[in-house]
Design a protein around this motif. Structure first.
Motif, PDB file in Angstrom:
ATOM      1  N   GLY A  98       0.849  -1.192   0.000  1.00 50.77           N
ATOM      2  CA  GLY A  98       0.000   0.000   0.000  1.00 50.77           C
ATOM      3  C   GLY A  98       0.879   1.233   0.000  1.00 50.77           C
ATOM      4  N   ASN A  99       0.295   2.357   0.415  1.00 54.01           N
ATOM      5  CA  ASN A  99       1.053   3.606   0.396  1.00 54.01           C
ATOM      6  C   ASN A  99       2.315   3.540   1.234  1.00 54.01           C
ATOM      7  OD1 ASN A  99      -0.661   5.146  -1.278  1.00 54.01           O
ATOM      8  ND2 ASN A  99      -2.113   5.283   0.402  1.00 54.01           N
ATOM      9  N   LEU A 100       2.150   3.072   2.462  1.00 54.88           N
ATOM     10  CA  LEU A 100       3.303   3.029   3.350  1.00 54.88           C
ATOM     11  C   LEU A 100       4.325   2.009   2.865  1.00 54.88           C
ATOM     12  CD1 LEU A 100       4.592   4.115   5.890  1.00 54.88           C
ATOM     13  CD2 LEU A 100       3.395   2.336   7.183  1.00 54.88           C
ATOM     14  N   GLY A 101       3.835   0.831   2.476  1.00 57.74           N
ATOM     15  CA  GLY A 101       4.728  -0.216   1.991  1.00 57.74           C
ATOM     16  C   GLY A 101       5.548   0.250   0.801  1.00 57.74           C
ATOM     17  N   ARG A 102       4.893   0.900  -0.155  1.00 57.48           N
ATOM     18  CA  ARG A 102       5.624   1.383  -1.329  1.00 57.48           C
ATOM     19  C   ARG A 102       6.694   2.391  -0.935  1.00 57.48           C
ATOM     20  NH1 ARG A 102       0.592   1.306  -3.853  1.00 57.48           N
ATOM     21  NH2 ARG A 102       0.304   3.569  -3.727  1.00 57.48           N
ATOM     22  N   ALA A 103       6.356   3.236   0.022  1.00 56.30           N
ATOM     23  CA  ALA A 103       7.327   4.234   0.468  1.00 56.30           C
ATOM     24  C   ALA A 103       8.558   3.552   1.050  1.00 56.30           C
ATOM     25  CB  ALA A 103       6.700   5.152   1.503  1.00 56.30           C
ATOM     26  N   LEU A 104       8.327   2.523   1.835  1.00 56.46           N
ATOM     27  CA  LEU A 104       9.468   1.852   2.462  1.00 56.46           C
ATOM     28  C   LEU A 104      10.306   1.107   1.419  1.00 56.46           C
ATOM     29  CD1 LEU A 104       7.865   0.551   5.775  1.00 56.46           C
ATOM     30  CD2 LEU A 104       9.148   2.650   5.362  1.00 56.46           C
ATOM     31  N   LYS A 127      -1.964  -5.952  -7.691  1.00 55.24           N
ATOM     32  CA  LYS A 127      -0.599  -5.504  -7.403  1.00 55.24           C
ATOM     33  C   LYS A 127       0.461  -6.561  -7.724  1.00 55.24           C
ATOM     34  CE  LYS A 127      -2.064  -2.249  -3.847  1.00 55.24           C
ATOM     35  NZ  LYS A 127      -2.357  -2.128  -2.407  1.00 55.24           N
ATOM     36  N   ILE A 128       0.074  -7.827  -7.599  1.00 55.34           N
ATOM     37  CA  ILE A 128       1.036  -8.901  -7.847  1.00 55.34           C
ATOM     38  C   ILE A 128       1.587  -8.784  -9.265  1.00 55.34           C
ATOM     39  CG2 ILE A 128       1.264 -11.408  -8.140  1.00 55.34           C
ATOM     40  CD1 ILE A 128      -0.886 -11.628  -5.875  1.00 55.34           C
ATOM     41  N   GLY A 129       2.895  -8.842  -9.369  1.00 56.07           N
ATOM     42  CA  GLY A 129       3.522  -8.748 -10.678  1.00 56.07           C
ATOM     43  C   GLY A 129       4.017  -7.353 -11.018  1.00 56.07           C
ATOM     44  N   THR A 130       3.439  -6.350 -10.395  1.00 59.79           N
ATOM     45  CA  THR A 130       3.920  -4.986 -10.655  1.00 59.79           C
ATOM     46  C   THR A 130       5.279  -4.798  -9.992  1.00 59.79           C
ATOM     47  OG1 THR A 130       2.799  -4.111  -8.692  1.00 59.79           O
ATOM     48  CG2 THR A 130       1.574  -4.076 -10.752  1.00 59.79           C
ATOM     49  N   ARG A 131       5.992  -3.781 -10.438  1.00 60.80           N
ATOM     50  CA  ARG A 131       7.351  -3.566  -9.930  1.00 60.80           C
ATOM     51  C   ARG A 131       7.465  -2.240  -9.183  1.00 60.80           C
ATOM     52  NH1 ARG A 131      10.602  -7.343 -12.450  1.00 60.80           N
ATOM     53  NH2 ARG A 131      12.500  -6.451 -11.579  1.00 60.80           N
ATOM     54  N   PHE A 132       8.177  -2.290  -8.075  1.00 59.37           N
ATOM     55  CA  PHE A 132       8.514  -1.069  -7.336  1.00 59.37           C
ATOM     56  C   PHE A 132       9.981  -1.100  -7.002  1.00 59.37           C
ATOM     57  CE2 PHE A 132       4.059  -1.957  -6.324  1.00 59.37           C
ATOM     58  CZ  PHE A 132       3.479  -0.777  -6.750  1.00 59.37           C
ATOM     59  N   ASN A 133      10.685  -0.082  -7.490  1.00 53.64           N
ATOM     60  CA  ASN A 133      12.099   0.033  -7.167  1.00 53.64           C
ATOM     61  C   ASN A 133      12.857  -1.268  -7.475  1.00 53.64           C
ATOM     62  OD1 ASN A 133      14.160   1.715  -6.260  1.00 53.64           O
ATOM     63  ND2 ASN A 133      14.099   0.875  -4.195  1.00 53.64           N
ATOM     64  N   GLY A 134      12.479  -1.894  -8.573  1.00 55.49           N
ATOM     65  CA  GLY A 134      13.186  -3.099  -8.971  1.00 55.49           C
ATOM     66  C   GLY A 134      12.658  -4.392  -8.372  1.00 55.49           C
TER      67      GLY A 134
END
Lengths: 229, 229
Positions: A98-104, A127-134
């Motif tokens: 979520g918002n906090l998780g993505r920030a971390l 959300k599964i499969g999407t990428r955040f910061n690699g």
DNA sequence: TAGATTGTTAATCGATTAACAATC
DNA sequence: TAGATTGTTAATCGATTAACAATC
């Protein structure tokens, strides 16, 4: 700074450990500013405690200062990093993007201090499969298997899911074998005694501020002591 | 991490205030589950403290239980919200729209408990003018003016800027007249005595976990205590 | 050296725990 | 009522503060 010269570690207060991290942060800052020596008095002032406490805290682990002189900043940083076991990488999984998780996930501070994200999980098909910061988000159903076979092994779990799911995710982490959990959900997790658990409830902090602000109104009291240090 | 002011105010220990927020969170949870009565024993168990402490904490503020029976959940929630001054909205500004700042801007938990974002600031021309969750980012140069003329007035400042800028931003908030500051930067801010300051250093939490994991030793404090200390 | 500052032991303070009388 | 559980006072425990001898 090796383990040989250390005194007994029995009964080191939690508050002491927390301050060690504070000292380290302040020393890193001083070091960046080019300061090479610091007295317990000056370090204490910057951290907001008194110098007795600084010396007492450090004395649990050995003698690191020079009498009449102070502490060499670089050496003390090295000592504290050793004590806190920061001279190796620590791997963590994060569950809840979520918002906090993505920030971390995107937060540089963790990696800078040697805390590395091993993998990221969520339960939402969206959300599964999407990428955040690699990091590609994995299904939470794979969490236990992932933890069991991860190499390098994962020691830490970070929980950033809604309250409803927190205990379930915590249980999975325990089954998977993490040693410590950082829980950002507002739920008080029940975990076995050997699991190290820290709850970080961001809302509680604001509520504490609210309490102290409310009590400060004009008529309430003669000027008392401040919460600020 | 942790509070900066170690002293209690009006004789109420800081640790008590923090637990009040914990009790409230747990009671809200119980209420959601349909529980209408809870004993100090049961509430204590869920929060991870003992029942003496629950009763002691509440006794600072009055008598809210029924002997031989326990506490009415709904009433106790109302009492705690009153004590923590949560029965009105609190307005905050947030400065620093990096990863963490953006997450907090989008975080529902704050608003749900009555903490509302009044405005959002940053110093980067690239970010100024962009919108997050309905808030258009303003230049930090306008912070003091904004705070001085804000209506409803802004009581709280949230700092999510890099270490380098934290003290500067804190100073601006103080000049602007906030009463409390929640500081997520790793810098220990220097603020006047009448300002309530809480430092939340996320990295420190991981370092504390690292320490205890390295020693394979449980905490010496109530398991899973909330942060801020 | 003399002054400064550490490391450590002793004293203090305050939070937590225990006990129990009050009372629903 | 009798059993249960609160509210409060007293005892304990441990962290913080103080003091000072050691020593750079």
């Amino acid at each position: 700074m090796g383990r040989s010269g250390e005194k007994s570690r029995q009964g080191i207060p939690y508050s002491t450990v927390l301050r060690l991290a504070s000292y380290l942060r302040t020393l890193e800052w001083l070091s960046m500013l080019g300061v090479t020596t610091v007295s317990s008095e000056e370090l204490a002032r910057q951290v907001g405690v008194n110098s007795y406490l600084v010396r007492k805290d450090l004395s649990y682990f050995g003698e690191f200062g020079v009498r009449g002189f102070g502490y060499p900043v670089g050496d003390l940083i090295a000592v504290l990093r050793e004590i806190l076991d920061l001279n190796r990488d620590h791997y963590a999984v994060l569950v809840g993007v979520g918002n906090l998780g993505r920030a971390l996930v995107r937060y540089y501070g963790f990696a800078r201090e040697g805390f590395k994200l091993s993998a990221v999980f969520d339960s939402s098909p969206r959300k599964i499969g999407t990428r955040f910061n690699g990091h590609q988000v994995r299904p939470v159903g794979e969490l236990v298997d992932y933890l069991r076979s991860a190499d390098p092994p994962v020691e830490l779990g970070i929980i950033t899911v809604p309250a409803m799911a927190a205990q379930f995710v915590g249980d999975l982490m325990v089954v998977g074998g993490v040693k410590g959990i950082l829980n950002f959900s507002p739920v008080r997790l029940q975990v076995p005694g050997h699991i190290h658990l820290l709850n970080v409830d961001l809302v509680s902090h604001l509520e504490v501020l609210s309490f102290y602000i409310a009590r400060e109104r004009p008529f309430s009291l003669p000027a008392g002591r401040s919460t600020a240090g």
